[in-house]
Enzyme design. Sequence first.
Site, PDB file in Angstrom:
ATOM      1  N   ASP A 541      27.327 -30.216   3.543  1.00 11.74           N
ATOM      2  CA  ASP A 541      27.161 -28.914   4.199  1.00 11.74           C
ATOM      3  C   ASP A 541      25.650 -28.640   4.307  1.00 11.74           C
ATOM      4  O   ASP A 541      24.838 -29.355   3.702  1.00 11.74           O
ATOM      5  CB  ASP A 541      27.863 -27.881   3.310  1.00 11.74           C
ATOM      6  CG  ASP A 541      27.927 -26.499   3.927  1.00 11.74           C
ATOM      7  OD1 ASP A 541      27.782 -26.386   5.165  1.00 11.74           O
ATOM      8  OD2 ASP A 541      28.140 -25.531   3.172  1.00 11.74           O
ATOM      9  N   GLU A 544      21.624 -29.057   8.381  1.00  6.16           N
ATOM     10  CA  GLU A 544      20.925 -28.936   9.690  1.00  6.16           C
ATOM     11  C   GLU A 544      19.451 -29.328   9.572  1.00  6.16           C
ATOM     12  O   GLU A 544      18.923 -29.827  10.569  1.00  6.16           O
ATOM     13  CB  GLU A 544      21.061 -27.504  10.202  1.00  6.16           C
ATOM     14  CG  GLU A 544      22.484 -27.110  10.537  1.00  6.16           C
ATOM     15  CD  GLU A 544      23.388 -26.915   9.316  1.00  6.16           C
ATOM     16  OE1 GLU A 544      22.847 -26.534   8.260  1.00  6.16           O
ATOM     17  OE2 GLU A 544      24.593 -27.163   9.430  1.00  6.16           O
ATOM     18  N   ASP A 617      31.015 -21.749  10.190  1.00  6.02           N
ATOM     19  CA  ASP A 617      31.434 -20.433   9.694  1.00  6.02           C
ATOM     20  C   ASP A 617      32.016 -19.543  10.781  1.00  6.02           C
ATOM     21  O   ASP A 617      31.367 -18.603  11.261  1.00  6.02           O
ATOM     22  CB  ASP A 617      30.247 -19.737   9.021  1.00  6.02           C
ATOM     23  CG  ASP A 617      29.779 -20.514   7.804  1.00  6.02           C
ATOM     24  OD1 ASP A 617      30.490 -21.450   7.388  1.00  6.02           O
ATOM     25  OD2 ASP A 617      28.708 -20.185   7.280  1.00  6.02           O
TER      26      ASP A 617
HETATM   27  C1  NOJ Z   1      28.365 -22.738   4.443  1.00  3.17           C
HETATM   28  C2  NOJ Z   1      29.580 -23.481   4.930  1.00  3.17           C
HETATM   29  O1  NOJ Z   1      29.675 -23.416   6.314  1.00  3.17           O
HETATM   30  C3  NOJ Z   1      30.801 -22.896   4.241  1.00  3.17           C
HETATM   31  O2  NOJ Z   1      31.935 -23.589   4.671  1.00  3.17           O
HETATM   32  C4  NOJ Z   1      30.646 -22.985   2.743  1.00  3.17           C
HETATM   33  O3  NOJ Z   1      31.758 -22.380   2.124  1.00  3.17           O
HETATM   34  C5  NOJ Z   1      29.382 -22.256   2.320  1.00  3.17           C
HETATM   35  N1  NOJ Z   1      28.263 -22.838   3.010  1.00  3.17           N
HETATM   36  C6  NOJ Z   1      29.141 -22.343   0.810  1.00  3.17           C
HETATM   37  O4  NOJ Z   1      28.942 -23.639   0.428  1.00  3.17           O
END
Ligand code: NOJ
Length: 945
Positions: A541, A544, A617
């Site tokens: 995660d 980017e 998200d």
């Molecule tokens: C951002 C991610 O997109 C999300 O899926 C994750 O739960 C949070 N970071 C925390 O790690």
Amino acid sequence: MLGKYKAFSLALYLVVAIVFFSTEASAVKSYLFRKCEENPFCKRNRHYADQISSLSQPWEAPYEIDISTLTGLKDGTLTANILKITATGDKVELPLTVKFLKSGSVRITVDEKIRADGDIEVYGSDKLQKRRYNTLDEWALDGHIENAQDSTIEVTQTDSEISIEYGNGNKVVFVAKPFEVKFYRNGETQVILNDRGLLNYEHWRPKPTGEDAKDPQIGPYELEEGLWEDKFDSKTDKKSKGPEAIALDVTFVDYKHVYGIPEHADKLSLRETRGGPGNHEQPYRLYNVDIFEYETNSPMAMYGSIPFMQAHKPSGSAGVFWLNSADTYVDIIKTKSNDEKVLNSKQSTQTHWISEAGLLDIFVFLGDSPEEINKLYSDVTGFLQLPQTFSIAYHQCRWNYNSQDDVLEVNDNFDKHDIPYDVIWLDIEYADEKKYFLWNKKVFPDPVDMLNELDTTKRKLVTINDPHIKADENYDIFNKVDKNGLAIQDAKGGSRKGHCWPGESIWIDTLSPKARQYWDSLFASGSEFAGAATNWHIWNDMNEPSVFSGPETTAYKDDIHFGGWEHREVHNVYGLTYHNATAEALKLRYSNAQRPFVLTRAYFAGSQRVGPMWTGDNMAKWEHLKIATPMILTSGVAGMPFAGADVGGFFENPSHELLTRWYQAGAFYPFFRGHAHIDSKRREPWVPGGEYTEAISSALKLRYKLLPTLYTAFQKSSVDGSPILKPVYYISPDNEDSFDVDDEFFVGDSGILVKPITDEGAISTNIYLPDEEIYYDYNNNDITLQGAGEHSYSAPLNTIPIVVRGGHIHVVRERERRSSTLMKYDPYTVVIYLNKDGNAEGSLYADDGETYNYADGEYLETKFKFEGTTLVSTPNNGEKLSKYLESLWIEKVVIVGYKGDVGSTVQVSQDETEKSAIVSKEGNVVVVKPRVAVASEFKIELGLN
Ligand code: NOJ
């Protein structure tokens, strides 16, 4: 000193975190992200385009091929110099390389001689490369590209142009002055480069000195803004290498629709970007950023970038791959040529590609169908890695499962409620103070035991692993990465410090071979983190990379990576390098005995070779459920088909109805995972209860039933690049009405057409049929739909609108089990949907679903063909059949739409033996129980007695 700095940075972090991640306000913080006019390289090029388009005289672009420099064809390659004539009349040499690939595509690369020769001054760190970024091939391309043989290419040259025939019926013409490139297929113009003369190659020039110094190199339609310094959101980017943007226009001739260039939360058929009703005002942006609570129907940049665009029209398809990993914008306009007086009254699509740095490097693909373009693109960037079977089953995630007991309780609850699932996920809270590779032992006292416990029902564990590393001197990983220069460096040459989940952090630089080697060691089998467990997999995660305190929530463009490349040049590919490092580390851990599973949020062209992505998200809103379909379709069109969206919506709490409808849609996402924000309420499938849980549970069971069909589609994609979920136009390439249908999709080649319900309260929908074939209602095979156009379909809460196109065969497994691995030995059911003529065909692919043995020929592949009264299987198996593959058998054959009589038995022949099998018919559905092995050819004949 340190204390003061720490206090300041903690305060800053808190402010940043509150502003960014507060769930109170639910809208994208669009002010954090740059619009074209706020990003000088984009502004300069859009301005250039505007000026040129408004000229009353024809525009002669200041670029020409110096024909005298053209070399003869060698190893499928031609070279020549392009000359740029500057405002001061100087000639800038831009070496042009044209490669003809064996697969039938063309690659055109334009470099800048003075930078390539290192004859420039860099106004910053002496570690920086002088040349333009030229090692992107290593990451984005598959490494096996072969050039065409010279004998297959025919070059004709005059003083003003070079014309080359290549591939099957393709031709490209390079016009020398002004520089222009025209591609033809079957005699029709398909794609033109620099048709509008917007080519703009910002060449190196010495930095003008003095406060008000003007740049003498600025041409008549150019802007000077941001050439040497770029300020945004109180951050200054010292552009050590000066202006280096590149831009080019690409016209898709007679193509009304273009697709691709993910990631955007937008329609499948891309919109125009220069305003007007239903259009965008801003270009589509490709710049990997942490864009939480994103807007739907927007061209804003998101987490991943694939600079590949596909165009389709009834007579053929085309594709363009802009191989560049810098910040990029793409403008799209469609010509208004519906005027019947105009000779060629078809509409064309004009695009304008603008990147901040890097080489001008473009591939052009021409073909007869969208699938052909997918294949050509994947020949260049690689094919999807065939995933393990468990990874295409259901994944249960939330931020967070709080403890070992919590994990095991959720695991047990699936069994208690008789709901299948394969993988439970742990988000960042498992790690001790967000220091990855260290457990919070207070709540996870014995993780290896937990992994073993999950393994008893063949379930897996995925833990998150982000590229930021907590800056804490008591954290060994931080010390090693920091001291050995394995982190991304700031412009001054120290580890780039910034803020992310753990507070102050540094970022591993996975462009560095040493950093990758170190990364490998952290995943080694027997390491403290997961012992020797073989059911542990990874989620990448924030790659980017997300830097809360950085410009646009990411790294600084003037940060420096291994090799002396500025972050500006490699930004969009960084996520892929990190994802790849993790997957390679897992391969080592498992000594290549199982295929790695690593989910990524950031991605680039080529990421399909590594693992799946998800759309980040999203929100628990109907509009986010709706937009997930075109987003996943676009990902597939752009060669990254293993894609999914958080089921239920990440932010906020879905109503029971929304959650249910989301599971029903998600049951078809290639990557299928429920996930939720830390502040959201629990929402595992049993939580809503009653009719909701019932509907969710049957959607999950349907997914498990269809796993053989999905796995067959994945395997096909892994060799031909085709999407797993196919847009409707893939099935009806001649029907223009279907070209922008993006709220329904076909599942591989199975003929299964799904239209998810995405509106609150809806209990029916219209399914669009793109052709005149018979379609059967999947939920009631006696109902058929026929005729191109919309058909109403009743869909109360427990119903997913699904129809199946006649003429297709797919294969399922009907026994309900707790996880996909437990279904491994189960028999198959072959389901046949007859077309108007009473025929159908399809296929099944199977291997062990875990290892790479398939690459040594350990797989089954069978084609099924039903004609009139007879089903014949034709195996085309690999060379080695394991005992397991030989044991696979077909328990049932279901034939839908059969009109004749069947009697009470049918004739089954296999391996020179004949037997009869029981048959029954109810309505238009025939069921045969043949007990045949998949591995060898068989024949079933109906209606003999
Ligand atoms: C951002 C991610 O997109 C999300 O899926 C994750 O739960 C949070 N970071 C925390 O790690």
